[in-house]
Motif scaffolding. Structure first.
Motif, PDB file in Angstrom:
ATOM      1  N   GLY A  10      28.258  45.590 100.173  1.00 14.62           N
ATOM      2  CA  GLY A  10      29.478  45.189  99.584  1.00 14.62           C
ATOM      3  C   GLY A  10      29.600  45.892  98.270  1.00 14.62           C
ATOM      4  N   PHE A  11      28.407  45.442  97.438  1.00 13.60           N
ATOM      5  CA  PHE A  11      28.535  45.963  96.072  1.00 13.60           C
ATOM      6  C   PHE A  11      28.412  47.446  95.883  1.00 13.60           C
ATOM      7  CE2 PHE A  11      26.039  47.294  92.542  1.00 13.60           C
ATOM      8  CZ  PHE A  11      26.513  46.572  91.436  1.00 13.60           C
ATOM      9  N   LEU A  12      27.600  48.157  96.660  1.00 10.76           N
ATOM     10  CA  LEU A  12      27.705  49.680  96.755  1.00 10.76           C
ATOM     11  C   LEU A  12      28.636  50.283  96.821  1.00 10.76           C
ATOM     12  CD1 LEU A  12      25.630  51.944  96.095  1.00 10.76           C
ATOM     13  CD2 LEU A  12      25.098  51.985  98.596  1.00 10.76           C
ATOM     14  N   VAL A  13      29.364  49.808  97.729  1.00 12.71           N
ATOM     15  CA  VAL A  13      30.663  50.543  98.405  1.00 12.71           C
ATOM     16  C   VAL A  13      31.623  50.153  97.262  1.00 12.71           C
ATOM     17  CG1 VAL A  13      32.471  50.305 100.143  1.00 12.71           C
ATOM     18  CG2 VAL A  13      30.043  50.340 100.828  1.00 12.71           C
ATOM     19  N   LEU A  16      31.143  52.114  93.753  1.00 10.84           N
ATOM     20  CA  LEU A  16      31.244  53.295  93.793  1.00 10.84           C
ATOM     21  C   LEU A  16      32.798  53.801  93.845  1.00 10.84           C
ATOM     22  CD1 LEU A  16      28.383  54.762  95.901  1.00 10.84           C
ATOM     23  CD2 LEU A  16      28.533  55.064  93.274  1.00 10.84           C
ATOM     24  N   GLY A  17      33.698  53.016  94.803  1.00  9.77           N
ATOM     25  CA  GLY A  17      34.873  53.283  94.800  1.00  9.77           C
ATOM     26  C   GLY A  17      35.856  52.810  93.671  1.00  9.77           C
ATOM     27  N   SER A  18      35.238  52.170  92.980  1.00  9.07           N
ATOM     28  CA  SER A  18      36.026  51.565  91.637  1.00  9.07           C
ATOM     29  C   SER A  18      35.884  52.756  90.526  1.00  9.07           C
ATOM     30  CB  SER A  18      35.869  50.235  91.349  1.00  9.07           C
ATOM     31  OG  SER A  18      34.399  50.084  90.933  1.00  9.07           O
ATOM     32  N   ILE A  19      34.656  53.437  90.615  1.00  9.42           N
ATOM     33  CA  ILE A  19      34.515  54.373  89.526  1.00  9.42           C
ATOM     34  C   ILE A  19      35.306  55.523  89.236  1.00  9.42           C
ATOM     35  CG2 ILE A  19      32.867  56.157  88.543  1.00  9.42           C
ATOM     36  CD1 ILE A  19      30.673  54.130  89.192  1.00  9.42           C
ATOM     37  N   PRO A  20      36.046  56.188  90.487  1.00  8.87           N
ATOM     38  CA  PRO A  20      37.085  57.191  90.427  1.00  8.87           C
ATOM     39  C   PRO A  20      38.252  56.700  89.449  1.00  8.87           C
ATOM     40  CG  PRO A  20      36.022  57.182  92.428  1.00  8.87           C
ATOM     41  CD  PRO A  20      35.481  56.010  92.028  1.00  8.87           C
ATOM     42  N   LEU A 149      28.504  34.781 106.954  1.00 10.00           N
ATOM     43  CA  LEU A 149      27.809  36.175 106.384  1.00 10.00           C
ATOM     44  C   LEU A 149      29.042  37.104 105.852  1.00 10.00           C
ATOM     45  CD1 LEU A 149      25.372  37.120 109.103  1.00 10.00           C
ATOM     46  CD2 LEU A 149      24.869  36.289 106.646  1.00 10.00           C
ATOM     47  N   LYS A 150      30.448  36.723 106.307  1.00 14.28           N
ATOM     48  CA  LYS A 150      31.311  37.768 105.635  1.00 14.28           C
ATOM     49  C   LYS A 150      31.603  37.366 104.191  1.00 14.28           C
ATOM     50  CE  LYS A 150      35.124  35.018 107.718  1.00 14.28           C
ATOM     51  NZ  LYS A 150      34.191  34.394 108.891  1.00 14.28           N
ATOM     52  N   TYR A 151      31.279  36.178 103.796  1.00  7.87           N
ATOM     53  CA  TYR A 151      31.708  35.865 102.360  1.00  7.87           C
ATOM     54  C   TYR A 151      30.510  36.441 101.515  1.00  7.87           C
ATOM     55  CZ  TYR A 151      34.626  32.480 104.844  1.00  7.87           C
ATOM     56  OH  TYR A 151      35.605  31.929 105.608  1.00  7.87           O
ATOM     57  N   TYR A 152      29.268  36.572 102.101  1.00  8.73           N
ATOM     58  CA  TYR A 152      28.554  37.286 101.139  1.00  8.73           C
ATOM     59  C   TYR A 152      28.919  38.511 100.871  1.00  8.73           C
ATOM     60  CZ  TYR A 152      25.225  33.320 101.820  1.00  8.73           C
ATOM     61  OH  TYR A 152      24.869  31.901 101.716  1.00  8.73           O
ATOM     62  N   TYR A 153      29.360  39.320 101.949  1.00  8.16           N
ATOM     63  CA  TYR A 153      29.896  40.740 101.924  1.00  8.16           C
ATOM     64  C   TYR A 153      30.928  40.789 100.840  1.00  8.16           C
ATOM     65  CZ  TYR A 153      32.440  44.750 103.233  1.00  8.16           C
ATOM     66  OH  TYR A 153      33.118  46.032 102.910  1.00  8.16           O
ATOM     67  N   ILE A 154      31.889  39.770 101.017  1.00  4.26           N
ATOM     68  CA  ILE A 154      32.880  39.855 100.197  1.00  4.26           C
ATOM     69  C   ILE A 154      32.636  39.609  98.778  1.00  4.26           C
ATOM     70  CG2 ILE A 154      35.307  38.606  99.494  1.00  4.26           C
ATOM     71  CD1 ILE A 154      35.536  38.174 102.331  1.00  4.26           C
ATOM     72  N   ALA A 155      31.769  38.775  98.378  1.00  7.00           N
ATOM     73  CA  ALA A 155      31.326  38.575  97.066  1.00  7.00           C
ATOM     74  C   ALA A 155      30.735  39.779  96.490  1.00  7.00           C
ATOM     75  CB  ALA A 155      30.306  37.259  97.173  1.00  7.00           C
ATOM     76  N   GLY A 156      29.887  40.578  97.199  1.00  9.00           N
ATOM     77  CA  GLY A 156      29.085  41.617  96.762  1.00  9.00           C
ATOM     78  C   GLY A 156      30.113  42.810  96.473  1.00  9.00           C
ATOM     79  N   THR A 157      31.076  42.786  97.145  1.00  2.00           N
ATOM     80  CA  THR A 157      32.363  43.885  97.006  1.00  2.00           C
ATOM     81  C   THR A 157      33.283  43.480  95.592  1.00  2.00           C
ATOM     82  OG1 THR A 157      33.976  42.583  98.342  1.00  2.00           O
ATOM     83  CG2 THR A 157      32.691  44.329  99.563  1.00  2.00           C
ATOM     84  N   ILE A 159      32.116  41.643  93.063  1.00  2.00           N
ATOM     85  CA  ILE A 159      31.050  41.723  92.103  1.00  2.00           C
ATOM     86  C   ILE A 159      31.114  43.460  91.488  1.00  2.00           C
ATOM     87  CG2 ILE A 159      28.793  42.038  91.192  1.00  2.00           C
ATOM     88  CD1 ILE A 159      28.505  39.356  92.620  1.00  2.00           C
ATOM     89  N   GLY A 160      30.994  44.296  92.893  1.00  2.00           N
ATOM     90  CA  GLY A 160      31.302  45.567  92.449  1.00  2.00           C
ATOM     91  C   GLY A 160      32.274  46.176  91.933  1.00  2.00           C
ATOM     92  N   VAL A 161      33.412  45.697  92.258  1.00  2.00           N
ATOM     93  CA  VAL A 161      34.960  45.947  91.910  1.00  2.00           C
ATOM     94  C   VAL A 161      34.888  45.782  90.258  1.00  2.00           C
ATOM     95  CG1 VAL A 161      37.341  45.561  91.915  1.00  2.00           C
ATOM     96  CG2 VAL A 161      36.020  46.156  93.723  1.00  2.00           C
TER      97      VAL A 161
END
Length: 218
Positions: A10-13, A16-20, A149-157, A159-161
């Motif tokens: 989630g963090f990686l996606v 990278l998606g928020s950088i452009p 498990l979906k909440y861990y994915y959302i948390a990662g996204t 943080i990444g954003v």
């Protein structure tokens, strides 16, 4: 292990998606330049709050969103108009020398947190972005969403954003500070031009997707 994998993917996606360079990053840059780090952080909190709901619901209804061609068409056409409207707003506001101080005062009376929420609510292009990515990650079994498990994915996204946008805005502001002569033209010239380019690209995509294919079919 599954929870950690969900966080990392989630963090990686999202990072990278928020950088452009998009309009949220440009508005964040302006807030950071005019009001400082504190307001930038609250602006990003507003963005992330909306992103929480978007990611959650696109995760649950990814297949339905992708298959809803009418909704995707509305989003595509809206994106065209929205980019050109933003280009006009930035150009008009930052080229009114007489009213520049009034505009800045009016702009700063709003909470950056609220600005982040409102602007991200108009960011409809994130729906197909997250629906496509979530569907890809689910089909490829890169993430698991049963139970908690979906909440861990959302948390990662999330943080990444936050970190992706924060990093880009801080780096851009540091660059513009070192090039003062260039930075004078960033808001009134470069940013409207950037939105015009984005809008033109979207026009081409819409034409290719809806009109060119229809012409070939006939």
């Amino acid at each position: 292990m599954k929870s950690l994998k969900n966080i990392l993917v989630g963090f990686l996606v999202s990072f990278l998606g928020s950088i452009p360079l998009g309009y949220l990053n440009l508005v964040g840059l302006e807030i950071y330049t005019k009001s400082g780090l504190h307001d930038l952080v609250f602006f990003l909190f507003g963005v992330v709050l909306v992103e929480t709901f978007v990611i959650y619901f696109t995760l649950l209804f990814a297949k339905q969103l992708i298959n809803n061609k009418k909704l995707m068409k509305i989003i595509d056409f809206f994106a065209v108009g929205f980019m050109f409207v933003l280009a006009f707003v930035f150009y008009f506001n930052f080229n009114q020398e007489i009213k520049s101080n009034e505009i800045l005062r009016d702009y700063l009376i709003y909470s950056p947190f609220v600005i982040g929420i409102i602007l991200n609510c108009f960011n409809f292009l994130q729906l197909p972005f997250w629906a496509s990515w979530n569907l890809y990650l689910l089909n490829g079994k890169y993430i698991r969403i049963e139970r908690k498990l979906k909440y861990y994915y959302i948390a990662g996204t999330l943080i990444g954003v936050f970190l992706g946008m924060f990093s880009l805005i801080v780096i851009l502001q540091a660059f513009f500070q070192k090039t003062n002569q260039f930075s004078k033209y960033v808001m009134p010239v470069f940013i409207p031009l950037f939105f015009i380019i984005l809008g033109s690209i979207q026009v081409f995509k819409v034409y290719k997707k809806y009109f060119k294919s229809a012409a070939l079919e006939t």
